[in-house]
Design an enzyme around this catalytic site. Structure first.
Site, PDB file in Angstrom:
ATOM      1  N   SER A 151     -19.435  -8.727  38.237  1.00  0.00           N
ATOM      2  CA  SER A 151     -19.334  -8.575  36.793  1.00  0.00           C
ATOM      3  C   SER A 151     -17.988  -9.105  36.282  1.00  0.00           C
ATOM      4  CB  SER A 151     -19.573  -7.100  36.432  1.00  0.00           C
ATOM      5  OG  SER A 151     -19.825  -6.986  35.070  1.00  0.00           O
ATOM      6  N   ASP A 228     -31.043  -6.407  34.975  1.00  0.00           N
ATOM      7  CA  ASP A 228     -29.674  -6.012  34.613  1.00  0.00           C
ATOM      8  C   ASP A 228     -29.568  -5.962  33.079  1.00  0.00           C
ATOM      9  OD1 ASP A 228     -26.936  -6.181  33.914  1.00  0.00           O
ATOM     10  OD2 ASP A 228     -26.443  -7.242  35.759  1.00  0.00           O
ATOM     11  N   HIS A 263     -27.612  -3.784  37.503  1.00  0.00           N
ATOM     12  CA  HIS A 263     -26.192  -4.160  37.605  1.00  0.00           C
ATOM     13  C   HIS A 263     -25.448  -3.318  38.652  1.00  0.00           C
ATOM     14  CE1 HIS A 263     -22.957  -6.397  35.576  1.00  0.00           C
ATOM     15  NE2 HIS A 263     -22.195  -5.328  35.603  1.00  0.00           N
TER      16      HIS A 263
HETATM   17  N1  LIG Z   1     -19.521   2.432  31.612  1.00  0.00           N
HETATM   18  C1  LIG Z   1     -20.536   1.456  31.363  1.00  0.00           C
HETATM   19  C2  LIG Z   1     -20.986   0.844  32.646  1.00  0.00           C
HETATM   20  C3  LIG Z   1     -19.961  -0.060  33.200  1.00  0.00           C
HETATM   21  C4  LIG Z   1     -20.418  -0.616  34.500  1.00  0.00           C
HETATM   22  O1  LIG Z   1     -21.610  -0.736  34.811  1.00  0.00           O
HETATM   23  N2  LIG Z   1     -19.466  -0.963  35.305  1.00  0.00           N
HETATM   24  C5  LIG Z   1     -19.786  -1.534  36.576  1.00  0.00           C
HETATM   25  C6  LIG Z   1     -18.977  -2.792  36.751  1.00  0.00           C
HETATM   26  S1  LIG Z   1     -19.228  -3.898  35.381  1.00  0.00           S
HETATM   27  C7  LIG Z   1     -19.453  -0.573  37.667  1.00  0.00           C
HETATM   28  O2  LIG Z   1     -19.273  -0.989  38.803  1.00  0.00           O
HETATM   29  N3  LIG Z   1     -19.328   0.724  37.356  1.00  0.00           N
HETATM   30  C8  LIG Z   1     -18.919   1.720  38.313  1.00  0.00           C
HETATM   31  C9  LIG Z   1     -20.024   2.326  39.130  1.00  0.00           C
HETATM   32  O3  LIG Z   1     -21.212   2.088  38.847  1.00  0.00           O
HETATM   33  O4  LIG Z   1     -19.679   3.003  40.111  1.00  0.00           O
HETATM   34  C10 LIG Z   1     -21.709   2.073  30.662  1.00  0.00           C
HETATM   35  O5  LIG Z   1     -21.692   3.267  30.537  1.00  0.00           O
HETATM   36  O6  LIG Z   1     -22.623   1.331  30.280  1.00  0.00           O
END
Ligand SMILES: N[C@@H](CCC(=O)N[C@@H](CS)C(=O)NCC(=O)O)C(=O)O
EC number: 3.1.2.12
Length: 286
Positions: A151, A228, A263
């Protein structure tokens, strides 16, 4: 440079270290982790794959849910996981949203106040961190390094690779933000870290950078899940990157659309072995 070891963990026959140091580039403490595979020594140093994480992450998310070291261990590949931003600061707006400021550096050097003093992540990841790691860990091979990311980290991997021909042997990305100057995440980040000059944004945009790539086959692997939500919301725009690659005649770029994957780390871990092997091949381990 003093390196503080916060944890030493044995996993898949190798050593996994959680580390912290005071960075002269960001003028803050910086955290990172490293996996050293079994058998690595100063006389037989291991090649290194740098993995850049996405928005909201620390290096812990991928190391607990990505399982990359399970594959890297078998191949004799080390993994280096930088953090996603400086820590310990409290700049105006820095902690107000999950897609800007802390854990959202976009791996660029900010030129705008109040971020430019600390948000120097491009210099940190390409200069200070490798210098520190290779001087401290003689069991790692500084001549054999590849880069990957997820990402925002996929954007970081692609752009740092394209900006620094020869620094890395290959690049790969899961669900990269592939054309950040055309998507809401990128517009917010570049506006906040660099300002309104959109010509300056292009220097940090993989789709723009690949148009002038003149250094042979790109050695790039990209996976995107068709389920995604961020892909569906047009935050990732891999098709724009593919079109630029085609127009520029750049070779050795594999973009795969994986049916139904989202994702998350279910997606990252499913294709983790392919990405580790992609790096291992270009680092001479396969
Ligand atoms: N916080 C965002 C999501 C952000 C997200 O998906 N981040 C990814 C990287 S872009 C991630 O690795 N998040 C941490 C996890 O899933 O452990 C939401 O609530 O939509």
């Amino acid at each position: 440079m003093a390196l503080e070891t916060k944890a030493t963990i044995t996993t898949f026959g190798g050593r996994f270290l959680k580390l912290s140091h005071s960075s002269s580039t960001t003028s803050t403490p910086m955290n990172f982790t490293v996996f050293i595979p079994p058998g690595a020594s100063s006389s037989k140093p291991a090649p290194v794959l740098i993995y850049l994480s996405g928005l909201t992450c620390t290096p812990d998310n991928v190391t607990e849910k990505g399982f990359l070291h399970a594959h890297a261990s078998k191949l004799g590949l080390a993994l280096l996981y930088p953090d996603t931003s400086p820590r310990g600061t409290d700049l105006p707006g820095e902690h107000d949203s999950w897609d800007f400021g802390s854990a959202a550096s976009f791996y660029i050097d900010a030129t705008k106040e109040p971020y430019k003093k600390h948000y120097q992540m491009e210099s940190y990841v390409t200069k200070e961190l490798p210098e520190l790691v290779f001087s401290e860990f003689k069991e790692l091979d500084k001549t054999k390094v590849s880069i990957a990311g997820h990402s925002m980290g996929g954007h970081g991997a692609l752009t740092l690779y394209l900006k620094n021909p020869g620094m890395y042997k290959s690049v790969s990305a899961w669900a990269p933000i592939a054309n950040p100057s055309q998507c809401p995440w990128g517009e917010k980040a570049f506006g906040g870290y660099i300002g309104d000059d959109k010509a300056a944004w292009k220097k940090h945009d993989a789709t723009e950078l690949v148009k002038s790539w003149k250094n042979g086959p790109l050695k790039a692997l990209i996976d995107v899940g068709t389920g995604d939500n961020f892909y569906k919301q047009k935050q990732l725009l891999p098709e724009n990157f593919e079109a630029a690659v085609k127009e520029a005649g750049v070779e050795d770029v594999t973009v795969r659309y994986q049916d139904g994957y989202d994702h998350s780390y279910f997606f990252i871990s499913t294709f983790g072995e392919d990405h580790v092997k992609h790096a291992a091949k270009h680092l001479g381990l396969l």
